[in-house]
Write an enzyme that holds these catalytic residues in place. Structure first.
Site, PDB file in Angstrom:
ATOM      1  N   CYS B 140       0.810  -1.223   0.000  1.00 32.96           N
ATOM      2  CA  CYS B 140       0.000   0.000   0.000  1.00 32.96           C
ATOM      3  C   CYS B 140       0.844   1.273   0.000  1.00 32.96           C
ATOM      4  O   CYS B 140       0.371   2.341  -0.362  1.00 32.96           O
ATOM      5  CB  CYS B 140      -0.971  -0.016   1.178  1.00 32.96           C
ATOM      6  SG  CYS B 140      -0.224  -0.588   2.716  1.00 32.96           S
ATOM      7  N   TYR B 141       2.091   1.162   0.439  1.00 31.77           N
ATOM      8  CA  TYR B 141       3.009   2.316   0.479  1.00 31.77           C
ATOM      9  C   TYR B 141       4.313   1.938  -0.211  1.00 31.77           C
ATOM     10  O   TYR B 141       5.310   1.645   0.437  1.00 31.77           O
ATOM     11  CB  TYR B 141       3.297   2.729   1.928  1.00 31.77           C
ATOM     12  CG  TYR B 141       2.102   3.277   2.668  1.00 31.77           C
ATOM     13  CD1 TYR B 141       1.648   4.564   2.388  1.00 31.77           C
ATOM     14  CD2 TYR B 141       1.443   2.528   3.640  1.00 31.77           C
ATOM     15  CE1 TYR B 141       0.554   5.076   3.071  1.00 31.77           C
ATOM     16  CE2 TYR B 141       0.354   3.039   4.317  1.00 31.77           C
ATOM     17  CZ  TYR B 141      -0.092   4.317   4.028  1.00 31.77           C
ATOM     18  OH  TYR B 141      -1.169   4.834   4.694  1.00 31.77           O
TER      19      TYR B 141
END
Ligand code: SF4
Ligand code: SF4
Lengths: 135, 400
Positions: B140-141
């Protein structure tokens, strides 16, 4: 003839010797004593304006150096940056000449340049770095 | 029946422009002339102030998301490490943090010219600060690295959250050894060469409300030139110490945890400072209003430097080794005179807390209240007081 402003630093071992007398008598220095902080048996500093010939100046400097006195030329001055000063007062007990001092009862710090002997103790004692040495 | 006022009533007067507000300094002659009861009738609010080194300070920032997104795991602001063990782009920058490249005390005494507090001061001064962040990368990052220049305006939320400010009284530091020592109380010359203290005395917020009768959680205060709030009692809050007959604590006692919007503050009131041989700290300006609820509150607020004392502590051995006891007590009036007597010796004094700036804070806060810009708040909950039984515990060192 030449004229110079110099700072003499005396270690505690030699501080009580009559240097100025010898500089005037034996080396023909015309001395104008600007500032001095000398304590018996402690290190001392003296700011002088010297007028003499180049040759006498060199001889006097050699005499001082051989006696353990160190010499710097006064090209530096201490500047108190009032806007940076937080008026805490921490420098006042560190400054040996009361150039930086607390005014009472306002408790404001003042700087009297004419009392400063450029010992630089305040530079690092000031937490806000409000005192600077300028060349 | 003596005077009784509520904060609500005082706020109505403030809004009507009728409140009588004086600084703690101005109150002293008034209380002496009129007596506590009459002075309490006349005065509605007393303002206090302090501007001293408060190491336990720092700021939370939300630095904003990058594209692609990144979960910051190491962040440096002008080379100073900020704590990232919270959500993705939230960080906490501690006031005393120094760059990893700082030689610290390797060349003793170290200079500590720059640290977290200086970064905060630079941001407040409108300067650009160099941001470097790295991450391990997640689904997600995914982003792993970013470098940029940021200003306070670029940051989303920026608020000061100081776990311990405004010490109610503090030690007078001296040095009984024969060589200079370098401490968070400044340079202490050997053989009782100087005595350094750190309190605004008769202007100091918690010394003027010694039993926390008016200040509590939620109290609105002057913080760094903006408004802040008491978030909690501060760390090392130690309210059960001995008090003098007049009510003032005789040793360091209560503390406040403070919170406030950094974007409202000014660099004049939040300053990075460097203590030779010790480290970086932050000089923080705080002012607390005291609503005069009755004559007792007024009498405390009117305590003078002559009535307030601090313990003299040796920082060459007593303090570092945690040896209890002190070398006597001295009044703030004597400390401010520039010289005190310790063990028969005249010792010059110096302050680390700025009295002229404390006065300016009390005056500024008074101005805000008189202008109707600053209303008083009811504490949501009182601070733990002298009957709380709280004691600061030392760390017990145990093996398994
Ligand atoms: S350099 Fe600083 S400490 Fe030394 S005399 Fe001048 S003002 Fe005082
Ligand atoms: S130590 Fe620095 S900040 Fe404090 S009063 Fe002296 S010059 Fe000002």
């Amino acid at each position: 003839m030449m004229q110079k402003k110099i700072v003499l630093f005396f270690p505690s071992t030699v501080v009580e010797q009559p240097f100025i007398y010898h500089l005037i008598k034996d080396y023909r220095w015309m001395v104008n004593l600007l500032k001095a902080a000398i304590n018996p048996r402690k290190e001392g500093r003296m700011v002088l304006e010297v007028t003499c010939t180049e040759e006498d100046y060199q001889r006097g400097v050699e005499y001082l150096q051989s006696s353990g006195v160190s010499i710097t030329h006064l090209e530096q001055e201490i500047v108190w940056v009032e806007e940076r000063c937080t008026q805490c007062g921490a420098c006042a007990v560190i400054c040996p000449t009361k150039a930086l001092a607390v005014e009472r009862p306002s408790m404001r710090i003042t700087f009297d340049d004419s009392k400063c002997i450029v010992c630089e103790h305040c530079l690092k004692a000031c937490p806000a770095r409000a005192v600077e040495a300028r060349f | 029946m003596g005077v009784r006022k509520t904060i609500k009533e005082i706020n109505v007067k403030i809004q009507q422009g009728k409140a009588v507000v004086v600084t703690a300094e101005e109150l002293i002659p008034l209380a002496a002339a009129e007596g506590a009861e009459e002075a309490a009738r006349q005065v509605d609010v007393v303002t206090t102030g302090t501007f001293g080194p408060m190491c336990s300070s720092g700021a939370f920032f939300n630095l904003g998301h990058t594209t692609p997104r990144m979960r910051f795991s190491r962040v440096y602001l002008n080379g100073v490490n900020a704590y990232t063990g919270i959500a993705a782009v939230d960080v906490f920058l501690g006031a005393t943090e120094i760059p990893e490249t700082d030689p610290a005390n390797k060349n003793f005494p170290g200079e500590f010219n720059y640290g977290g507090a200086h970064v905060i001061e630079d941001l407040l001064g409108g300067k650009e600060v160099y941001l470097e962040a790295t991450s391990y990368g997640t689904d997600c990052y995914p982003r792993k690295k970013v470098e940029s220049w940021i200003t306070l305006d670029d940051i989303n939320e920026a608020y000061l959250f100081n776990p311990r400010n405004c010490y109610q009284n503090y030690n007078v530091a001296v040095n009984l050894s024969n060589k200079a020592i370098y401490t968070y109380m400044g340079i202490l010359k050997g053989d009782l060469g100087n005595a350094n203290y750190c309190s605004a005395g008769q202007l100091s917020p918690l010394l003027k409300d010694p039993y926390f009768k008016t200040v509590g959680i939620g109290t609105r205060v002057f913080l760094g030139g903006g408004t802040g709030y008491v978030a909690w009692h501060g760390t090392q809050h130690n309210p059960c110490v001995q008090h003098s007959d007049l009510g003032a604590p005789r040793t360091p006692a209560g503390t406040l945890a403070l919170i406030g919007d950094l974007k409202q503050m000014e660099a004049r009131w939040i300053r990075g400072i460097s203590y030779l041989g010790y480290g970086v700290s932050m000089q923080v300006g705080v002012g607390v209003p005291i609503p005069i609820l009755d004559a007792e509150v007024l009498a405390w607020a009117a305590l003078r430097d002559e009535d307030l004392t601090a313990p003299i502590v040796d920082y060459s051995e007593g303090y570092p080794q945690g040896i209890p006891g002190n070398l006597g007590e001295v009044s703030y009036a004597d400390l401010k005179s520039g010289e005190i007597e310790i063990q028969g010796k005249r010792v010059p004094t110096a302050s680390l807390s700025s009295y002229p700036r404390a006065r300016e804070i009390a005056e500024t806060l008074k101005g805000w209240i008189l202008a109707g810009d600053f209303l008083l708040t009811e504490p949501v909950q009182p601070l733990p007081g002298a009957d709380s039984g709280i004691k600061s515990k030392p760390l017990k060192i145990k093996g398994k």
